[in-house]
Enzyme design. Structure first.
Site, short mmCIF file in Angstrom:
data_model
loop_
_atom_site.label_atom_id
_atom_site.label_comp_id
_atom_site.label_asym_id
_atom_site.label_seq_id
_atom_site.Cartn_x
_atom_site.Cartn_y
_atom_site.Cartn_z
N ASP A 6 45.63 30.33 34.08
CA ASP A 6 44.42 30.05 33.31
C ASP A 6 44.75 29.62 31.89
OD1 ASP A 6 41.89 30.61 34.92
OD2 ASP A 6 43.09 32.37 35.37
N ARG A 38 42.23 44.85 40.12
CA ARG A 38 41.62 43.91 39.18
C ARG A 38 40.17 43.66 39.58
NH1 ARG A 38 43.80 37.91 37.45
NH2 ARG A 38 43.61 37.46 39.68
N ASP A 94 35.60 54.94 40.87
CA ASP A 94 35.13 55.93 41.84
C ASP A 94 35.88 55.83 43.16
OD1 ASP A 94 33.35 57.04 40.08
OD2 ASP A 94 31.56 56.15 40.96
N HIS A 141 40.32 36.93 42.68
CA HIS A 141 40.64 35.73 43.46
C HIS A 141 41.06 36.12 44.88
CE1 HIS A 141 40.12 33.13 40.06
NE2 HIS A 141 41.03 33.77 39.34
N GLU A 155 44.00 35.05 28.81
CA GLU A 155 44.32 33.88 29.64
C GLU A 155 43.70 32.58 29.13
OE1 GLU A 155 42.86 34.71 33.62
OE2 GLU A 155 41.53 36.25 32.86
#
Length: 252
Positions: A177, A73, A87, A48, A151
């Site tokens: 959520d 995230r 990575d 988000h 969630e």
């Protein structure tokens, strides 16, 4: 060069409470400022926010000199996104919208090299200090921390089966959520949501994993903490900026 120790993972294993802050502003100066504020961990969010995985690397670099752990995230439980974040140097991941044990297993596999997973092998990335960490591919998972986010009502109902998946280091409850899934969209501080979050935290703890939560609602955070929440995000950078600016303007 030695494999970098994951202080956040170590703290979870030792049962120490970790206080965190959400980072959604894709600016290394902002992250550097926040890294010096005394939090235990910062969550760099590509779900988000305007960020993509590549933009997380300078933010992790900005936080690196400070005694704070940077977690990332991905936008989804997607092996390609997870591979890119690893990575770029992420050692701790918060994987969103995990609904069941099968999806939990997929998230873990994305962080493991074959034969235990599907992570692609590269010999020169920030993850292995550009090839300076001897035996990185054989030892990487020792210091990787995989946190899964439940969630929805469906996911919360399956906490115990998700917690049994090998390689899962913690489970995080997303109140916003979850509230939407309960028919209370936009009401994450509603008493019914607060109780659902608290009960989920209790069950995660009972299943043997450290629980986590994010909220700006102090009563919810206090209830979750009493129930056993171990890693707690107490605010979001953009929300803090807006609230502080609005309060200052109102004072004038």
């Amino acid at each position: 060069m030695e494999l970098k120790r994951n202080a956040f993972k170590a703290a979870l294993r030792e049962g120490r409470r970790q206080i965190g802050l959400w980072c959604t502003i894709p600016d290394s100066g902002v992250v550097e400022l926040l890294a010096g504020c005394g939090y235990d961990w910062l969550l760099i969010d590509t779900e988000h926010s305007p960020m993509d995985p590549v933009q997380t690397m300078p933010l992790m670099q900005a936080a690196a000199p400070y005694p704070v752990s940077a977690m990332c995230r991905p936008a989804w439980n997607d092996a390609v996104l997870i591979k890119k974040l690893l990575d770029c140097g992420a050692q701790s991941l918060l994987v969103p919208f995990v609904q069941n044990a099968e999806e939990a297993e997929a998230a873990v596999r994305a962080t493991r090299y074959p034969p235990h997973g599907i992570r692609g092998v590269s010999g020169c990335t920030r993850a292995n200090a550009y090839g300076s960490v001897a035996g990185y591919a054989k030892r990487a998972e020792e210091e990787l921390c995989v946190i899964l986010q439940v969630e929805t009502v469906e996911a919360v109902d399956r906490i115990e089966e998700i917690a049994q998946v090998e390689g899962v280091d913690g489970i995080f409850v997303g109140p916003a959520d979850l509230a939407a899934s309960m028919g209370r969209v936009g009401e994450p501080a509603h008493p019914e949501v607060r109780e659902a979050v608290t009960e989920a935290v209790r069950r995660i703890r009972a299943a043997g994993l450290p629980p986590g939560v994010l909220s700006s609602d102090r009563p919810l955070l206090e209830s979750a903490t009493e129930a056993g929440a171990q890693f707690i995000a107490v605010g979001v950078d953009a929300a803090l900026l807006r609230r502080g600016a609005a309060e200052l303007r109102d004072s004038w």
